[in-house]
Motif scaffolding. Sequence first.
Motif, PDB file in Angstrom:
ATOM      1  N   ILE A   1       0.853  -1.190   0.000  1.00 29.24           N
ATOM      2  CA  ILE A   1       0.000   0.000   0.000  1.00 29.24           C
ATOM      3  C   ILE A   1       0.891   1.242   0.000  1.00 29.24           C
ATOM      4  CG2 ILE A   1      -1.733   1.291   1.292  1.00 29.24           C
ATOM      5  CD1 ILE A   1      -2.736  -1.386   2.387  1.00 29.24           C
ATOM      6  N   VAL A   2       0.657   2.114  -0.945  1.00 27.89           N
ATOM      7  CA  VAL A   2       1.459   3.328  -1.102  1.00 27.89           C
ATOM      8  C   VAL A   2       0.762   4.491  -0.403  1.00 27.89           C
ATOM      9  CG1 VAL A   2       2.470   4.948  -2.749  1.00 27.89           C
ATOM     10  CG2 VAL A   2       2.356   2.502  -3.305  1.00 27.89           C
ATOM     11  N   GLY A   3       1.525   5.231   0.415  1.00 30.95           N
ATOM     12  CA  GLY A   3       0.964   6.393   1.096  1.00 30.95           C
ATOM     13  C   GLY A   3       0.088   6.011   2.277  1.00 30.95           C
ATOM     14  N   GLN A   4      -0.737   6.984   2.729  1.00 31.61           N
ATOM     15  CA  GLN A   4      -1.654   6.805   3.864  1.00 31.61           C
ATOM     16  C   GLN A   4      -0.921   6.252   5.088  1.00 31.61           C
ATOM     17  OE1 GLN A   4      -4.070   8.371   3.294  1.00 31.61           O
ATOM     18  NE2 GLN A   4      -5.009   8.006   1.309  1.00 31.61           N
TER      19      GLN A   4
ATOM     20  N   LEU B   1     -20.087   9.212  20.605  1.00 25.97           N
ATOM     21  CA  LEU B   1     -19.680   7.932  20.021  1.00 25.97           C
ATOM     22  C   LEU B   1     -18.275   8.015  19.442  1.00 25.97           C
ATOM     23  CD1 LEU B   1     -22.978   6.853  18.226  1.00 25.97           C
ATOM     24  CD2 LEU B   1     -22.170   6.197  20.486  1.00 25.97           C
ATOM     25  N   LEU B   2     -17.972   9.134  18.813  1.00 26.85           N
ATOM     26  CA  LEU B   2     -16.646   9.303  18.227  1.00 26.85           C
ATOM     27  C   LEU B   2     -15.561   9.218  19.297  1.00 26.85           C
ATOM     28  CD1 LEU B   2     -15.246   9.836  15.549  1.00 26.85           C
ATOM     29  CD2 LEU B   2     -15.471  12.284  15.985  1.00 26.85           C
ATOM     30  N   ASP B   3     -15.861   9.728  20.492  1.00 29.81           N
ATOM     31  CA  ASP B   3     -14.898   9.708  21.587  1.00 29.81           C
ATOM     32  C   ASP B   3     -14.554   8.296  22.025  1.00 29.81           C
ATOM     33  OD1 ASP B   3     -13.446  10.996  23.912  1.00 29.81           O
ATOM     34  OD2 ASP B   3     -14.982   9.895  25.018  1.00 29.81           O
ATOM     35  N   ARG B   4     -15.453   7.339  21.748  1.00 31.69           N
ATOM     36  CA  ARG B   4     -15.227   5.965  22.199  1.00 31.69           C
ATOM     37  C   ARG B   4     -14.212   5.224  21.327  1.00 31.69           C
ATOM     38  NH1 ARG B   4     -19.825   4.149  24.974  1.00 31.69           N
ATOM     39  NH2 ARG B   4     -18.754   2.153  25.231  1.00 31.69           N
ATOM     40  N   PHE B   5     -13.962   5.703  20.137  1.00 26.54           N
ATOM     41  CA  PHE B   5     -12.906   5.102  19.306  1.00 26.54           C
ATOM     42  C   PHE B   5     -11.547   5.532  19.848  1.00 26.54           C
ATOM     43  CE2 PHE B   5     -16.403   4.673  16.343  1.00 26.54           C
ATOM     44  CZ  PHE B   5     -16.125   3.495  15.679  1.00 26.54           C
ATOM     45  N   GLY B   6     -10.621   4.590  19.936  1.00 29.47           N
ATOM     46  CA  GLY B   6      -9.313   4.915  20.478  1.00 29.47           C
ATOM     47  C   GLY B   6      -8.570   5.939  19.640  1.00 29.47           C
ATOM     48  N   LEU B   7      -8.477   5.675  18.332  1.00 30.31           N
ATOM     49  CA  LEU B   7      -7.736   6.553  17.430  1.00 30.31           C
ATOM     50  C   LEU B   7      -8.655   7.037  16.310  1.00 30.31           C
ATOM     51  CD1 LEU B   7      -4.435   4.483  17.011  1.00 30.31           C
ATOM     52  CD2 LEU B   7      -4.951   6.220  18.736  1.00 30.31           C
ATOM     53  N   SER B   8      -8.327   8.178  15.764  1.00 35.73           N
ATOM     54  CA  SER B   8      -9.063   8.715  14.628  1.00 35.73           C
ATOM     55  C   SER B   8      -8.071   9.143  13.560  1.00 35.73           C
ATOM     56  CB  SER B   8      -9.914   9.916  15.054  1.00 35.73           C
ATOM     57  OG  SER B   8     -10.533  10.521  13.940  1.00 35.73           O
ATOM     58  N   VAL B   9      -8.365   8.758  12.323  1.00 38.33           N
ATOM     59  CA  VAL B   9      -7.480   9.073  11.205  1.00 38.33           C
ATOM     60  C   VAL B   9      -8.284   9.772  10.121  1.00 38.33           C
ATOM     61  CG1 VAL B   9      -6.002   8.104   9.413  1.00 38.33           C
ATOM     62  CG2 VAL B   9      -5.984   7.112  11.693  1.00 38.33           C
ATOM     63  N   ASP B  10      -7.705  10.797   9.562  1.00 37.45           N
ATOM     64  CA  ASP B  10      -8.320  11.532   8.463  1.00 37.45           C
ATOM     65  C   ASP B  10      -7.509  11.269   7.202  1.00 37.45           C
ATOM     66  OD1 ASP B  10     -10.039  13.327   7.171  1.00 37.45           O
ATOM     67  OD2 ASP B  10      -8.626  14.973   7.470  1.00 37.45           O
ATOM     68  N   VAL B  11      -8.107  10.597   6.226  1.00 42.94           N
ATOM     69  CA  VAL B  11      -7.383  10.271   4.989  1.00 42.94           C
ATOM     70  C   VAL B  11      -7.894  11.140   3.855  1.00 42.94           C
ATOM     71  CG1 VAL B  11      -6.828   7.907   5.631  1.00 42.94           C
ATOM     72  CG2 VAL B  11      -8.972   8.363   4.471  1.00 42.94           C
ATOM     73  N   ARG B  12      -6.979  11.556   3.014  1.00 43.97           N
ATOM     74  CA  ARG B  12      -7.319  12.430   1.904  1.00 43.97           C
ATOM     75  C   ARG B  12      -6.787  11.848   0.593  1.00 43.97           C
ATOM     76  NH1 ARG B  12     -10.909  13.905   4.045  1.00 43.97           N
ATOM     77  NH2 ARG B  12     -11.266  15.737   5.335  1.00 43.97           N
ATOM     78  N   THR B  13      -7.425  12.204  -0.502  1.00 43.18           N
ATOM     79  CA  THR B  13      -6.988  11.752  -1.816  1.00 43.18           C
ATOM     80  C   THR B  13      -5.587  12.279  -2.114  1.00 43.18           C
ATOM     81  OG1 THR B  13      -9.281  11.788  -2.587  1.00 43.18           O
ATOM     82  CG2 THR B  13      -7.549  11.738  -4.274  1.00 43.18           C
ATOM     83  N   VAL B  14      -4.738  11.391  -2.607  1.00 44.81           N
ATOM     84  CA  VAL B  14      -3.370  11.786  -2.965  1.00 44.81           C
ATOM     85  C   VAL B  14      -3.416  12.759  -4.137  1.00 44.81           C
ATOM     86  CG1 VAL B  14      -1.163  10.949  -3.835  1.00 44.81           C
ATOM     87  CG2 VAL B  14      -2.430   9.603  -2.144  1.00 44.81           C
ATOM     88  N   ARG B  15      -2.702  13.856  -4.013  1.00 49.07           N
ATOM     89  CA  ARG B  15      -2.709  14.881  -5.064  1.00 49.07           C
ATOM     90  C   ARG B  15      -1.461  14.845  -5.950  1.00 49.07           C
ATOM     91  NH1 ARG B  15      -7.919  15.553  -5.178  1.00 49.07           N
ATOM     92  NH2 ARG B  15      -8.796  16.204  -3.164  1.00 49.07           N
ATOM     93  N   GLU B  16      -0.348  14.310  -5.442  1.00 44.44           N
ATOM     94  CA  GLU B  16       0.881  14.287  -6.228  1.00 44.44           C
ATOM     95  C   GLU B  16       0.748  13.308  -7.391  1.00 44.44           C
ATOM     96  OE1 GLU B  16       0.656  13.746  -3.071  1.00 44.44           O
ATOM     97  OE2 GLU B  16       1.719  15.357  -2.017  1.00 44.44           O
ATOM     98  N   ALA B  17       1.017  13.801  -8.607  1.00 46.61           N
ATOM     99  CA  ALA B  17       0.829  12.986  -9.808  1.00 46.61           C
ATOM    100  C   ALA B  17       1.705  11.738  -9.788  1.00 46.61           C
ATOM    101  CB  ALA B  17       1.121  13.821 -11.058  1.00 46.61           C
ATOM    102  N   GLU B  18       2.977  11.870  -9.356  1.00 48.91           N
ATOM    103  CA  GLU B  18       3.895  10.721  -9.347  1.00 48.91           C
ATOM    104  C   GLU B  18       3.392   9.628  -8.409  1.00 48.91           C
ATOM    105  OE1 GLU B  18       4.746  13.810  -8.844  1.00 48.91           O
ATOM    106  OE2 GLU B  18       6.006  14.379 -10.550  1.00 48.91           O
ATOM    107  N   LEU B  19       2.882  10.035  -7.249  1.00 47.85           N
ATOM    108  CA  LEU B  19       2.389   9.058  -6.289  1.00 47.85           C
ATOM    109  C   LEU B  19       1.116   8.388  -6.790  1.00 47.85           C
ATOM    110  CD1 LEU B  19       3.329   7.984  -3.567  1.00 47.85           C
ATOM    111  CD2 LEU B  19       1.859   9.672  -2.446  1.00 47.85           C
ATOM    112  N   ARG B  20       0.268   9.153  -7.439  1.00 55.02           N
ATOM    113  CA  ARG B  20      -0.962   8.571  -8.002  1.00 55.02           C
ATOM    114  C   ARG B  20      -0.631   7.526  -9.068  1.00 55.02           C
ATOM    115  NH1 ARG B  20      -5.618  12.466  -7.209  1.00 55.02           N
ATOM    116  NH2 ARG B  20      -6.645  11.477  -8.981  1.00 55.02           N
ATOM    117  N   VAL B  21       0.368   7.830  -9.906  1.00 52.52           N
ATOM    118  CA  VAL B  21       0.786   6.871 -10.932  1.00 52.52           C
ATOM    119  C   VAL B  21       1.318   5.600 -10.290  1.00 52.52           C
ATOM    120  CG1 VAL B  21       2.480   6.436 -12.750  1.00 52.52           C
ATOM    121  CG2 VAL B  21       1.221   8.599 -12.703  1.00 52.52           C
ATOM    122  N   GLN B  22       2.100   5.758  -9.221  1.00 51.15           N
ATOM    123  CA  GLN B  22       2.655   4.596  -8.526  1.00 51.15           C
ATOM    124  C   GLN B  22       1.543   3.720  -7.951  1.00 51.15           C
ATOM    125  OE1 GLN B  22       5.507   5.623  -5.509  1.00 51.15           O
ATOM    126  NE2 GLN B  22       5.822   3.504  -4.871  1.00 51.15           N
TER     127      GLN B  22
END
Length: 360
Positions: free
Chosen positions: A14-17, A200-221
Amino acid sequence: MSDTRRPIFPFTAIVGQEEMKLALLLNVVDPRIGGVMIMGDRGTGKSTAIRALAALLPEIAVVADDPYNSSPRDPDLMSAEVLQRLEQGEALPTEQRQVPMVDLPLGATEDRLCGTIDIEQALSRGVRAFEPGLLARVNRGILYVDEVNLLDDHLVDVLLDAAASGWNTVEREGVSVRHPARFVLVGSGNPEEGELRPQLLDRFGLSVDVRTVREAELRVQIVEQRGRFDGDPQGFCQTQQSQQQALQERIGQARERLPQVQLDADLRLAISRMCGELDVDGLRGDIVSNRAARALASLEGRDQVEEEDVARVVCCCLRHRLRKDPMETVDSGARVVKAFCKVFQRAEPETSEPFQLALT
Protein backbone atom coordinates in the motif's frame (compact mmCIF):
# COMPACT_ATOMS: atom_id res chain seq x y z
CA MET A 1 -0.17 -17.14 0.29
CA SER A 2 -2.11 -20.36 -0.18
CA ASP A 3 -3.36 -21.01 -3.70
CA THR A 4 -6.78 -22.01 -2.30
CA ARG A 5 -7.39 -18.56 -0.85
CA ARG A 6 -8.54 -15.52 -2.69
CA PRO A 7 -5.48 -13.24 -3.00
CA ILE A 8 -5.66 -10.05 -0.95
CA PHE A 9 -3.67 -6.94 -1.76
CA PRO A 10 -0.54 -7.03 0.48
CA PHE A 11 -0.35 -4.53 3.32
CA THR A 12 3.29 -3.70 2.59
CA ALA A 13 2.40 -2.78 -1.01
CA ILE A 14 0.00 0.00 0.00
CA VAL A 15 1.46 3.33 -1.10
CA GLY A 16 0.96 6.39 1.10
CA GLN A 17 -1.65 6.81 3.86
CA GLU A 18 1.05 6.35 6.50
CA GLU A 19 -1.07 7.68 9.35
CA MET A 20 -3.82 5.16 8.64
CA LYS A 21 -1.35 2.26 8.46
CA LEU A 22 0.27 3.39 11.72
CA ALA A 23 -3.08 3.53 13.53
CA LEU A 24 -4.05 0.04 12.33
CA LEU A 25 -0.71 -1.48 13.35
CA LEU A 26 -0.84 0.09 16.81
CA ASN A 27 -4.27 -1.45 17.41
CA VAL A 28 -2.95 -4.84 16.37
CA VAL A 29 -0.02 -4.55 18.79
CA ASP A 30 -2.30 -3.42 21.64
CA PRO A 31 -6.04 -4.03 21.03
CA ARG A 32 -6.81 -2.20 24.29
CA ILE A 33 -6.22 1.06 22.42
CA GLY A 34 -9.85 0.74 21.38
CA GLY A 35 -9.98 0.61 17.60
CA VAL A 36 -9.67 3.27 14.95
CA MET A 37 -12.09 5.52 13.10
CA ILE A 38 -11.01 6.25 9.51
CA MET A 39 -12.81 9.17 7.89
CA GLY A 40 -11.98 10.36 4.40
CA ASP A 41 -12.69 10.58 0.71
CA ARG A 42 -14.03 7.71 -1.35
CA GLY A 43 -11.45 5.52 -3.07
CA THR A 44 -8.56 6.26 -0.71
CA GLY A 45 -7.78 2.63 0.18
CA LYS A 46 -9.59 2.36 3.53
CA SER A 47 -11.18 -1.05 2.91
CA THR A 48 -8.08 -2.32 1.09
CA ALA A 49 -5.82 -1.51 4.06
CA ILE A 50 -8.11 -3.14 6.61
CA ARG A 51 -8.51 -6.39 4.68
CA ALA A 52 -4.79 -6.45 3.97
CA LEU A 53 -4.07 -6.11 7.68
CA ALA A 54 -6.29 -9.07 8.57
CA ALA A 55 -4.55 -11.23 5.96
CA LEU A 56 -1.15 -10.15 7.27
CA LEU A 57 -1.68 -11.30 10.86
CA PRO A 58 -0.34 -14.69 11.96
CA GLU A 59 -2.72 -17.56 12.61
CA ILE A 60 -4.02 -18.02 16.16
CA ALA A 61 -4.51 -21.18 18.24
CA VAL A 62 -8.17 -21.81 19.10
CA VAL A 63 -10.16 -24.57 20.77
CA ALA A 64 -11.46 -26.85 18.02
CA ASP A 65 -15.18 -26.61 17.17
CA ASP A 66 -15.68 -23.64 19.50
CA PRO A 67 -17.88 -20.88 17.99
CA TYR A 68 -16.19 -18.19 20.07
CA ASN A 69 -12.58 -18.74 18.90
CA SER A 70 -11.67 -19.48 22.53
CA SER A 71 -8.00 -19.45 23.45
CA PRO A 72 -6.68 -22.80 24.73
CA ARG A 73 -4.46 -21.00 27.29
CA ASP A 74 -5.92 -17.62 28.31
CA PRO A 75 -8.99 -17.94 30.62
CA ASP A 76 -10.05 -14.37 29.77
CA LEU A 77 -10.50 -15.44 26.14
CA MET A 78 -12.45 -18.63 26.88
CA SER A 79 -16.19 -19.19 26.64
CA ALA A 80 -18.08 -20.58 29.66
CA GLU A 81 -18.30 -24.02 28.02
CA VAL A 82 -14.54 -24.20 27.41
CA LEU A 83 -13.79 -23.02 30.96
CA GLN A 84 -16.05 -25.73 32.33
CA ARG A 85 -14.33 -28.40 30.25
CA LEU A 86 -10.95 -27.12 31.43
CA GLU A 87 -12.00 -27.21 35.10
CA GLN A 88 -13.14 -30.81 34.64
CA GLY A 89 -9.63 -31.71 33.50
CA GLU A 90 -10.55 -32.37 29.89
CA ALA A 91 -7.78 -32.04 27.32
CA LEU A 92 -8.79 -29.32 24.88
CA PRO A 93 -8.21 -30.12 21.19
CA THR A 94 -6.76 -27.13 19.37
CA GLU A 95 -6.41 -25.96 15.80
CA GLN A 96 -4.86 -23.02 13.95
CA ARG A 97 -7.17 -20.45 12.38
CA GLN A 98 -6.67 -17.29 10.40
CA VAL A 99 -7.46 -14.19 12.45
CA PRO A 100 -11.19 -13.61 11.85
CA MET A 101 -12.18 -10.52 9.90
CA VAL A 102 -15.91 -9.70 9.88
CA ASP A 103 -17.67 -7.05 7.79
CA LEU A 104 -20.74 -5.65 9.54
CA PRO A 105 -23.42 -4.76 6.97
CA LEU A 106 -25.41 -1.57 7.46
CA GLY A 107 -28.66 -3.53 7.55
CA ALA A 108 -27.58 -5.79 10.42
CA THR A 109 -29.95 -6.21 13.38
CA GLU A 110 -29.03 -6.40 17.06
CA ASP A 111 -29.91 -10.12 17.08
CA ARG A 112 -27.53 -10.76 14.17
CA LEU A 113 -24.80 -8.82 15.92
CA CYS A 114 -25.14 -10.12 19.49
CA GLY A 115 -26.80 -13.50 18.97
CA THR A 116 -30.29 -14.79 19.59
CA ILE A 117 -32.39 -17.87 20.31
CA ASP A 118 -31.69 -20.87 18.07
CA ILE A 119 -35.16 -21.33 16.57
CA GLU A 120 -34.28 -24.66 14.92
CA GLN A 121 -33.34 -26.28 18.23
CA ALA A 122 -36.31 -24.71 19.97
CA LEU A 123 -38.73 -26.20 17.43
CA SER A 124 -37.06 -29.58 16.87
CA ARG A 125 -35.89 -30.39 20.41
CA GLY A 126 -37.95 -28.05 22.56
CA VAL A 127 -34.88 -26.58 24.29
CA ARG A 128 -33.68 -23.03 24.72
CA ALA A 129 -30.36 -22.72 22.91
CA PHE A 130 -28.24 -19.76 21.98
CA GLU A 131 -27.24 -19.02 18.39
CA PRO A 132 -23.99 -16.97 18.44
CA GLY A 133 -23.86 -13.75 16.45
CA LEU A 134 -21.16 -11.77 14.72
CA LEU A 135 -19.57 -10.68 18.02
CA ALA A 136 -18.89 -14.35 18.80
CA ARG A 137 -17.40 -14.95 15.36
CA VAL A 138 -15.09 -11.93 15.54
CA ASN A 139 -13.63 -12.71 18.97
CA ARG A 140 -9.82 -12.24 18.78
CA GLY A 141 -10.19 -10.69 15.33
CA ILE A 142 -11.07 -7.51 13.46
CA LEU A 143 -14.58 -6.10 13.07
CA TYR A 144 -14.89 -3.70 10.16
CA VAL A 145 -17.85 -1.34 9.84
CA ASP A 146 -17.89 0.54 6.55
CA GLU A 147 -19.95 3.75 6.55
CA VAL A 148 -20.15 3.58 10.35
CA ASN A 149 -21.60 7.10 10.37
CA LEU A 150 -24.71 5.67 8.64
CA LEU A 151 -25.11 2.80 11.13
CA ASP A 152 -27.93 2.99 13.66
CA ASP A 153 -26.71 4.74 16.81
CA HIS A 154 -28.01 1.92 19.02
CA LEU A 155 -25.90 -0.66 17.17
CA VAL A 156 -22.86 1.60 17.41
CA ASP A 157 -23.42 1.80 21.18
CA VAL A 158 -23.56 -2.00 21.42
CA LEU A 159 -20.39 -2.35 19.34
CA LEU A 160 -18.45 0.17 21.38
CA ASP A 161 -19.57 -1.31 24.70
CA ALA A 162 -18.43 -4.78 23.61
CA ALA A 163 -15.14 -3.41 22.25
CA ALA A 164 -14.44 -1.56 25.50
CA SER A 165 -15.36 -4.38 27.90
CA GLY A 166 -14.22 -7.36 25.81
CA TRP A 167 -17.45 -9.21 26.62
CA ASN A 168 -20.88 -9.60 25.06
CA THR A 169 -23.88 -10.27 27.30
CA VAL A 170 -27.16 -11.46 25.79
CA GLU A 171 -30.50 -11.81 27.59
CA ARG A 172 -33.11 -13.36 25.31
CA GLU A 173 -36.32 -15.19 26.27
CA GLY A 174 -34.93 -16.86 29.37
CA VAL A 175 -31.48 -17.48 27.87
CA SER A 176 -28.57 -15.65 29.50
CA VAL A 177 -25.21 -15.89 27.76
CA ARG A 178 -21.95 -14.04 28.34
CA HIS A 179 -19.00 -14.72 26.06
CA PRO A 180 -15.66 -13.06 25.27
CA ALA A 181 -15.69 -10.51 22.44
CA ARG A 182 -12.17 -9.12 22.14
CA PHE A 183 -11.72 -7.49 18.79
CA VAL A 184 -10.20 -4.51 17.05
CA LEU A 185 -13.04 -2.25 15.95
CA VAL A 186 -12.35 -0.39 12.71
CA GLY A 187 -14.89 2.06 11.36
CA SER A 188 -14.70 4.03 8.15
CA GLY A 189 -16.86 6.64 6.52
CA ASN A 190 -17.13 9.73 4.38
CA PRO A 191 -17.78 12.92 6.38
CA GLU A 192 -19.85 14.27 3.48
CA GLU A 193 -22.47 11.59 4.24
CA GLY A 194 -22.85 12.52 7.91
CA GLU A 195 -20.82 12.59 11.10
CA LEU A 196 -20.84 10.47 14.23
CA ARG A 197 -22.16 11.96 17.43
CA PRO A 198 -19.25 13.31 19.54
CA GLN A 199 -20.17 10.90 22.37
CA LEU A 200 -19.68 7.93 20.02
CA LEU A 201 -16.65 9.30 18.23
CA ASP A 202 -14.90 9.71 21.59
CA ARG A 203 -15.23 5.97 22.20
CA PHE A 204 -12.91 5.10 19.31
CA GLY A 205 -9.31 4.92 20.48
CA LEU A 206 -7.74 6.55 17.43
CA SER A 207 -9.06 8.72 14.63
CA VAL A 208 -7.48 9.07 11.21
CA ASP A 209 -8.32 11.53 8.46
CA VAL A 210 -7.38 10.27 4.99
CA ARG A 211 -7.32 12.43 1.90
CA THR A 212 -6.99 11.75 -1.82
CA VAL A 213 -3.37 11.79 -2.96
CA ARG A 214 -2.71 14.88 -5.06
CA GLU A 215 0.88 14.29 -6.23
CA ALA A 216 0.83 12.99 -9.81
CA GLU A 217 3.89 10.72 -9.35
CA LEU A 218 2.39 9.06 -6.29
CA ARG A 219 -0.96 8.57 -8.00
CA VAL A 220 0.79 6.87 -10.93
CA GLN A 221 2.65 4.60 -8.53
CA ILE A 222 -0.61 3.59 -6.81
CA VAL A 223 -2.33 2.88 -10.13
CA GLU A 224 0.64 0.79 -11.34
CA GLN A 225 0.71 -1.23 -8.12
CA ARG A 226 -2.97 -1.99 -8.43
CA GLY A 227 -2.60 -2.86 -12.10
CA ARG A 228 0.18 -5.37 -11.36
CA PHE A 229 -1.92 -6.98 -8.62
CA ASP A 230 -5.03 -7.26 -10.82
CA GLY A 231 -2.97 -8.70 -13.68
CA ASP A 232 -1.25 -11.42 -11.62
CA PRO A 233 -2.46 -11.54 -7.98
CA GLN A 234 -0.42 -14.60 -7.03
CA GLY A 235 2.76 -13.32 -8.61
CA PHE A 236 2.38 -9.86 -7.09
CA CYS A 237 1.86 -11.35 -3.63
CA GLN A 238 5.00 -13.42 -4.09
CA THR A 239 7.05 -10.27 -4.72
CA GLN A 240 5.84 -8.88 -1.38
CA GLN A 241 6.18 -12.12 0.59
CA SER A 242 9.51 -11.33 2.27
CA GLN A 243 8.34 -7.86 3.35
CA GLN A 244 5.04 -9.28 4.58
CA GLN A 245 6.89 -11.93 6.58
CA ALA A 246 9.22 -9.35 8.11
CA LEU A 247 6.33 -7.12 9.19
CA GLN A 248 4.44 -10.11 10.55
CA GLU A 249 7.43 -11.08 12.70
CA ARG A 250 7.81 -7.47 13.81
CA ILE A 251 4.19 -7.39 15.00
CA GLY A 252 4.63 -10.66 16.92
CA GLN A 253 7.77 -9.40 18.63
CA ALA A 254 6.06 -6.10 19.48
CA ARG A 255 3.18 -7.94 21.15
CA GLU A 256 5.59 -9.94 23.30
CA ARG A 257 7.67 -6.87 24.18
CA LEU A 258 4.71 -4.60 25.05
CA PRO A 259 4.37 -5.54 28.76
CA GLN A 260 8.01 -4.54 29.34
CA VAL A 261 7.75 -1.10 27.67
CA GLN A 262 8.16 1.72 30.19
CA LEU A 263 6.61 5.20 30.06
CA ASP A 264 8.32 7.69 32.38
CA ALA A 265 6.28 9.74 34.83
CA ASP A 266 7.44 12.98 33.19
CA LEU A 267 5.98 11.92 29.84
CA ARG A 268 2.72 10.76 31.45
CA LEU A 269 2.45 14.13 33.17
CA ALA A 270 3.14 15.98 29.91
CA ILE A 271 0.42 13.98 28.11
CA SER A 272 -2.12 14.85 30.80
CA ARG A 273 -1.08 18.52 30.68
CA MET A 274 -1.66 18.48 26.95
CA CYS A 275 -5.15 17.00 27.39
CA GLY A 276 -5.89 19.69 29.96
CA GLU A 277 -4.57 22.39 27.63
CA LEU A 278 -6.93 21.16 24.89
CA ASP A 279 -9.87 20.97 27.33
CA VAL A 280 -10.46 17.30 26.47
CA ASP A 281 -13.47 15.89 28.31
CA GLY A 282 -12.92 12.73 30.35
CA LEU A 283 -9.77 10.65 30.67
CA ARG A 284 -9.95 8.50 27.55
CA GLY A 285 -7.54 10.81 25.75
CA ASP A 286 -4.91 10.39 28.48
CA ILE A 287 -5.31 6.61 28.58
CA VAL A 288 -5.24 6.08 24.80
CA SER A 289 -2.24 8.41 24.34
CA ASN A 290 -0.27 6.42 26.91
CA ARG A 291 -1.18 3.09 25.31
CA ALA A 292 -0.51 4.24 21.75
CA ALA A 293 2.91 5.66 22.66
CA ARG A 294 3.88 2.39 24.37
CA ALA A 295 2.63 0.36 21.39
CA LEU A 296 4.69 2.47 18.98
CA ALA A 297 7.84 2.11 21.06
CA SER A 298 7.30 -1.65 21.18
CA LEU A 299 6.68 -1.82 17.41
CA GLU A 300 9.99 -0.10 16.82
CA GLY A 301 11.88 -2.52 19.06
CA ARG A 302 12.35 -0.32 22.13
CA ASP A 303 11.36 -0.88 25.76
CA GLN A 304 11.31 2.83 26.63
CA VAL A 305 8.86 5.44 25.30
CA GLU A 306 10.50 8.58 23.92
CA GLU A 307 9.14 12.07 23.34
CA GLU A 308 9.05 11.44 19.58
CA ASP A 309 6.68 8.51 20.11
CA VAL A 310 4.19 10.83 21.76
CA ALA A 311 4.63 13.33 18.91
CA ARG A 312 3.78 10.68 16.31
CA VAL A 313 0.57 9.39 17.93
CA VAL A 314 -0.91 12.38 19.73
CA CYS A 315 -2.91 13.72 16.77
CA CYS A 316 -4.61 10.36 16.20
CA CYS A 317 -5.39 10.07 19.92
CA LEU A 318 -6.81 13.53 20.60
CA ARG A 319 -7.96 15.10 17.35
CA HIS A 320 -11.48 13.62 17.49
CA ARG A 321 -11.93 14.41 21.20
CA LEU A 322 -11.70 18.18 20.79
CA ARG A 323 -14.72 20.40 21.01
CA LYS A 324 -15.70 21.38 17.48
CA ASP A 325 -14.83 24.75 16.12
CA PRO A 326 -17.99 26.00 14.32
CA MET A 327 -15.79 27.54 11.62
CA GLU A 328 -13.88 24.30 10.97
CA THR A 329 -15.63 21.32 9.35
CA VAL A 330 -12.79 18.84 9.90
CA ASP A 331 -10.09 19.30 12.52
CA SER A 332 -6.71 18.86 10.87
CA GLY A 333 -4.87 18.31 14.14
CA ALA A 334 -3.34 21.80 14.15
CA ARG A 335 -4.69 22.52 17.63
CA VAL A 336 -3.18 19.29 18.96
CA VAL A 337 0.20 20.10 17.40
CA LYS A 338 0.09 23.60 18.91
CA ALA A 339 -0.68 22.21 22.38
CA PHE A 340 2.08 19.60 22.04
CA CYS A 341 4.65 22.24 21.13
CA LYS A 342 3.56 24.39 24.06
CA VAL A 343 3.76 21.59 26.64
CA PHE A 344 7.01 20.14 25.29
CA GLN A 345 8.48 23.59 24.65
CA ARG A 346 9.10 23.12 20.93
CA ALA A 347 8.88 25.46 17.99
CA GLU A 348 5.70 24.96 16.00
CA PRO A 349 6.33 23.16 12.68
CA GLU A 350 5.27 24.53 9.32
CA THR A 351 3.00 21.52 8.78
CA SER A 352 0.92 19.42 11.18
CA GLU A 353 1.50 16.20 9.23
CA PRO A 354 2.42 13.33 11.60
CA PHE A 355 5.82 11.71 11.51
CA GLN A 356 5.98 8.86 9.04
CA LEU A 357 6.24 5.22 10.09
CA ALA A 358 8.75 3.13 8.16
CA LEU A 359 7.34 -0.32 7.46
CA THR A 360 10.57 -1.83 6.14
